[in-house]
Design an enzyme around this catalytic site. Structure first.
Site, PDB file in Angstrom:
ATOM      1  CE  LYS A 179      -2.108  -1.371   3.713  1.00  0.00           C
ATOM      2  NZ  LYS A 179      -3.036  -1.645   4.834  1.00  0.00           N
ATOM      3  CB  THR A 210      -7.418   8.525   6.255  1.00  0.00           C
ATOM      4  OG1 THR A 210      -6.334   8.983   7.099  1.00  0.00           O
ATOM      5  CG2 THR A 210      -7.616   9.505   5.115  1.00  0.00           C
ATOM      6  N   GLY A 212      -8.843   3.960   9.946  1.00  0.00           N
ATOM      7  CA  GLY A 212      -9.438   2.683   9.585  1.00  0.00           C
ATOM      8  C   GLY A 212      -9.229   2.254   8.153  1.00  0.00           C
ATOM      9  CB  THR A 213      -7.249   3.698   5.357  1.00  0.00           C
ATOM     10  OG1 THR A 213      -7.692   5.014   5.626  1.00  0.00           O
ATOM     11  CG2 THR A 213      -7.156   3.491   3.860  1.00  0.00           C
ATOM     12  N   GLY A 214      -6.689   0.885   6.510  1.00  0.00           N
ATOM     13  CA  GLY A 214      -6.088  -0.434   6.304  1.00  0.00           C
ATOM     14  C   GLY A 214      -7.028  -1.566   6.650  1.00  0.00           C
ATOM     15  CB  CYS A 215      -9.343  -2.080   9.505  1.00  0.00           C
ATOM     16  SG  CYS A 215      -8.204  -1.756  10.861  1.00  0.00           S
TER      17      CYS A 215
END
Length: 272
Positions: A179, A210, A212-215
């Protein structure tokens, strides 16, 4: 078990609880609902967390994590599993053992730190992530900080993302999404299995909210895999969903607000 006729695909998240609702199990379940799958959870840790950061974290006992997992998988069954915050080496190894015995695609988000820089994984657990957890992954989704933490490879530009991918793939996941959200310019991610490459680009929105983007991305990938998409199809669809969620992210509290998991359900946010 295969579930009731007509039931939606079932996806299990194995992750920590975010009391602020923007990341962790809460983000995972919201994403799964938005994408039309039945979300289930194994809580690995409880955090006291808000828009300003993580004020405390308490991991659950191994036996509690194992019991939750077996309770869901043995009765309801799963079409995909997603992992997030696993906190300690003992929990990482327990979850890796459970995953290895489960016949379903696995999305590993190797969570190391929170959006605010708070540690969510013990330094002593890194070897367990490399040697036990990553080999179970159908798709691993590290960000650039997690790549550096796991492999020592530091990516400064798009050209370094291939090296990062190879370094992560060396630990055994079938596919990896590097990412590139921390780079400048467009939001670019690299999906590869070591031979096939897919570069995924999206506009970078001027929105600081932003959390929580990865989850959210990892859960969206798991949801799409559970619906029968191939890995490249699932990751592309998940990228589209999370891009819309970032564009619609909103302020909460005094710090970084969450992405909007319901953006595609008509709560605002541009279609992507």
């Amino acid at each position: 078990m295969t579930g009731s006729p007509g039931a939606p695909p079932r996806v299990l998240t194995v992750a920590g609880s975010d009391s602020g609702g923007g990341a962790g199990v809460q983000a995972d379940l919201k994403t799964m609902l938005a994408l039309g799958v039945h979300g289930m959870s194994v809580v690995t840790a409880v955090t006291a967390q808000n828009s300003l950061g993580v004020q405390g974290a308490w991991e659950l006992p191994v036996e509690a994590v194992r019991a939750q997992y077996r309770s869901v998988v043995d009765d309801i069954g799963v079409q995909a599993v997603k992992t997030g915050m696993l906190a300690s080496a003992e929990l990482v190894e327990t979850v890796a053992e459970l995953l290895a015995a489960t016949d379903a695609p696995v999305v590993v988000d190797p969570v190391g730190v929170s959006k605010h820089g708070d540690p969510l994984l013990a330094a002593t657990a890194l070897d367990s992530v490399r040697e036990r957890l990553l080999p179970t992954a159908t798709v691993a989704t590290p960000n650039l900080d997690e790549v550096a933490q796991l492999t020592g490879v530091r990516v400064e530009s798009e050209t370094g993302m291939r090296e990062a991918a190879q370094a992560v793939l060396a630990y055994g996941p079938r596919w990896v999404v590097i990412k590139g959200g921390h780079l400048s310019g467009d939001a670019v991610d690299l999906l590869t299995d070591g031979s096939e490459e897919h570069w995924l680009r999206a506009p970078r929105y001027d929105n600081r909210h932003t959390h929580g983007t990865g989850c959210t991305l990892a859960s969206a990938i798991a949801a799409r895999l559970a619906q029968g998409l191939t890995v490249p199809e699932a990751v592309a669809a998940a990228k589209e969903y999370v891009t819309g969620a970032i564009a619609a992210g909103f302020a909460l509290g005094g710090g970084i607000g969450p992405v909007d998991h319901g953006w595609a359900l008509g709560r605002g946010g541009p279609a992507v």
